[in-house]
Design a protein around this motif. Structure first.
Motif, PDB file in Angstrom:
ATOM      1  N   UNK A 185       0.849  -1.194   0.000  1.00  0.00           N
ATOM      2  CA  UNK A 185       0.000   0.000   0.000  1.00  0.00           C
ATOM      3  C   UNK A 185       0.886   1.245   0.000  1.00  0.00           C
ATOM      4  N   UNK A 245       3.948   1.292  -1.127  1.00  0.00           N
ATOM      5  CA  UNK A 245       4.806   1.306  -2.310  1.00  0.00           C
ATOM      6  C   UNK A 245       4.081   1.798  -3.556  1.00  0.00           C
ATOM      7  N   UNK A 246       2.750   1.675  -3.599  1.00  0.00           N
ATOM      8  CA  UNK A 246       2.013   2.037  -4.812  1.00  0.00           C
ATOM      9  C   UNK A 246       1.955   3.556  -4.978  1.00  0.00           C
ATOM     10  N   UNK A 247       2.480   4.078  -6.079  1.00  0.00           N
ATOM     11  CA  UNK A 247       2.455   5.534  -6.266  1.00  0.00           C
ATOM     12  C   UNK A 247       1.061   6.062  -6.621  1.00  0.00           C
TER      13      UNK A 247
END
Lengths: 261, 424
Positions: free
Chosen positions: A173, A175-177
């Motif tokens: 969560x 890490x997602x851009x």
């Protein structure tokens, strides 16, 4: 116990354990998919969003929530629609209340913490809607970040989550851009859009694509040159979100604006 | 409550925040680097004596090692409390996915744990054998004595050699493990920094300086906690002994216990100051660099750092956590009381640094056009707010001291000097 006995027993124990372990095999998802995939390397799913066609009705969000059993009242969604409003005096507004589940039905813009602002139509320079969903990146940051391999990319490009193996650390969560991931309040595991993988792998359209009455959402196979969506992506001017993160997103937008975050 | 998304309870959204964005990494992720930092820092303090031969630190070095070992047990607790599926925690060991920084946790952690445990064993080998023999030699054994025979017998690992040569070898092993432990301790914590620093989606976290900042501040916090606990433990022992002496009859002689030696504390504090200066420099460098380069994210970071989080960053972290202890330590007329207050400030400052990284890193939206405000759950109303609320952190704070109490029974910090290796 003599030293000799000790060594003998240890050797037996270690040997026995090793022999037993050899029976176990760690399954590499890539090998598994390579073995079962019927049409090897013939599919790469991609999504096309035509922002000019989106009217912000929220039918896609409704359909997604229903199809994927994300609790109706939960303040999270696998897909959502954003509204952007830029006024003549240079003010920039954007919102997506309840992920636009109920559609944008009035001109009040949600400012969070219960505040709203009313923008008059004559004060607006430009305004538009942008549907968002998982970008099924070619180099997904979330897959890289998962410490247990519970989230993985299938050969046709879609990133999936194993709900039975996810430990719920939330690193994906973070890490997602694109902010597409959240914790499912029922399963307590990471959750995100899968392009409705259970549907597209059976020849159906994703729920949001089916629900969109305006054709703003389309899905296609990039490896099929005859696919109408592929043709548009290949021949027209399309953009992707946040390309500077190097994740190579596979959701393409027509009519993307600089304002879109 | 099945519709409440994890993090929704303590997150307040302001302006344009994406629908799925919440402060997912909350207080336990603040605690996690704080606790591992203490582990690493305490170990470094103990190594100052064992490796670099800083003789004055002998007593506090032993204390620091035992305390580091106790802290080690507490370090994974915040992680377990944070996981949404804590019962699957072992998946990290079963199927480690090594592209993820977190996957290395078990490897790094257990390597480090083995080194600390090994060093502790060599340090206390003589004590373990003597205790074992003492219990074994008893004519009438109670159940407790028999249990102790088994426990200490097992802990000696069957190595009963107490010859001069064997003890000399012990010392060599201690020195070797202590030296090996320094890079591993640094790695343990540097890697925690890497977990944050490698998140490219987070504008505040993504900097190669992050692991270095974490290592240095870890050493600062570990040394501070050791000094603080050392002073307090000795004071408690002194107080208890004084009480005993008062109650005891005149002919019974109770050994007098001294306070911590001011010169030892002053020397430890001197090392603390060196690392503190390093930590402040690095943190300021990071801040200045961000402001100077002013890339796209700077606008939102500036409003978080200088406006929304001004008090936690500049007053609590830099002011109370950095500037005040530096003054207390460096102004002439150093005293035990100042060491006490200073180390508390340092610990608080390092905690605030972790807070400002973890919570501050989630204080703004991925849109760069909205903010998220964190509200720590004080009174728990469900398991989530219990684990990830004030009660959770109090539990994590207390845990290492409980472990220390237990570990201290087996590896006593305050033994007669001859009983441990290198003590004679």
């Amino acid at each position: 116990m003599t030293r000799r006995d000790f060594l003998k027993n240890s050797a037996l124990g270690v040997g026995g354990a090793t022999a037993a372990m050899l029976g176990l095999q760690i399954v590499n998802p890539k090998e598994l998919f390579a073995a079962v995939a019927e049409e090897k390397g013939k599919t790469r799913w991609a999504f096309l969003v035509d922002t000019y066609k989106c009217v912000g009705c929220g039918m896609c969000v409704k359909a997604c929530k229903t199809e994927n059993e994300i609790p109706w009242e939960a303040n999270a969604s696998r897909t959502w629609v954003e509204r952007y409003v830029i006024t003549k005096d240079g003010k920039r507004y954007a919102d997506s209340p309840k992920a636009a589940r109920d559609g944008f039905t009035n001109s009040k813009i949600d400012l969070g913490e219960g505040h709203e602002v009313e923008v008059k139509a004559e004060d607006i320079d430009k305004a538009f809607f942008v549907p968002k969903l998982c970008n099924q990146c070619e180099d997904p940051a979330c897959v890289q970040a998962c410490p247990v391999g519970a989230t993985y990319q299938v050969p046709d490009g879609v990133v999936l989550i194993d709900r039975k193996w996810c430990i719920g650390c939330g690193y994906c969560i973070m890490a997602c851009p694109y902010g597409v991931r959240f914790f499912n309040p029922v399963t307590h595991t990471a959750e995100k859009c899968t392009f409705c993988y259970h549907r597209i792998s059976q020849g159906l359209m994703p729920a949001c694509v089916d629900a969109c009455a305006f054709g703003a959402r389309k899905i296609g196979n990039l490896k099929d040159p005859e696919d109408p969506v592929t043709k548009i992506i290949k021949t027209e001017r399309v953009g992707v979100l946040k390309s500077d993160f190097g994740t190579k997103p596979q959701v393409f937008y027509i009519g993307l604006d600089e304002e879109v975050k | 409550m099945e519709t409440l998304i994890h993090g929704e309870f303590w997150t307040l959204k302001e302006l344009f925040v994406l629908p799925n964005e919440y402060i997912v990494w909350s207080i336990q992720i603040v605690m996690y680097p704080f606790m591992t930092g203490l582990v690493a820092g305490a170990f470094v303090l103990s190594s100052l004596y064992h490796v670099f031969g800083v003789k004055q630190l002998k007593d506090i070095a032993r204390f620091a090692l035992v305390f580091s070992f106790s802290l080690l047990f507490a370090a994974p607790i915040p992680l377990l409390l944070h996981l949404q599926q804590p019962f699957r925690a072992l998946n990290v060991i079963l199927t480690p996915h090594f592209t993820s920084a977190i996957a290395a946790f078990s490897v790094v952690f257990f390597t480090y744990a083995a080194i600390v445990a090994g060093e502790l064993w060599f340090l206390y080998r003589k004590h373990l054998i003597e205790t074992y023999q003492m219990y074994k030699g008893k004519e009438k054994k109670s159940l407790w004595d028999s249990l102790m025979v088994i426990l200490f017998g097992a802990l000696t690992l069957g190595a009963m050699d107490l010859s001069e040569k064997a003890l000399h070898k012990d010392e060599k092993a201690i020195k070797f493990l202590a030296a090996l432990g320094i890079p591993v301790a640094a790695f343990l914590h540097g890697y925690v920094g890497f977990i944050f620093g490698s998140v490219k989606a987070n504008a505040l976290w993504m900097t190669p300086l992050m692991p270095v900042i974490f290592i240095v501040s870890a050493i600062v916090s570990g040394v501070a906690l050791c000094v603080l606990t050392y002073i307090i433990t000795l004071e408690i022992r002194k107080f208890l002994a004084a009480g005993k002496a008062k109650r005891a009859e005149a002919h019974v002689k109770i050994p007098q216990i001294d306070s911590a030696d001011l010169s030892v504390i002053q020397l430890s504090v001197r090392y603390l100051v060196i690392f503190l200066v390093f930590a402040i420099s690095l943190e300021l460098l990071d801040l200045i660099f961000r402001g100077y380069t002013a890339v796209k994210s700077w606008d939102i970071l500036r409003s978080v750092i200088y406006k929304n989080d001004f008090v936690p960053v500049f007053v609590l972290q830099y002011g109370i956590g950095d500037a005040l202890p530096l003054l207390l330590f460096l102004l002439p007329g150093f005293s035990m009381r100042r060491a006490l207050i200073g180390t508390i400030c340092v610990l608080f400052g390092v905690f605030m640094m972790r807070w400002n990284v973890v919570i501050g890193g989630q204080a703004f939206s991925l849109t760069f056009a909205g903010f998220m405000h964190y509200q720590l759950p004080i009174i728990p109303h469900d398991i989530e707010t219990l684990k990830e609320g004030l009660m959770g952190i109090i539990g994590v704070f207390i845990a290492p001291f409980c472990f220390f109490w237990v570990v201290n029974k087996i590896f006593p910090v305050f033994v007669k000097k001859a009983a441990v290796a290198g003590g004679s």
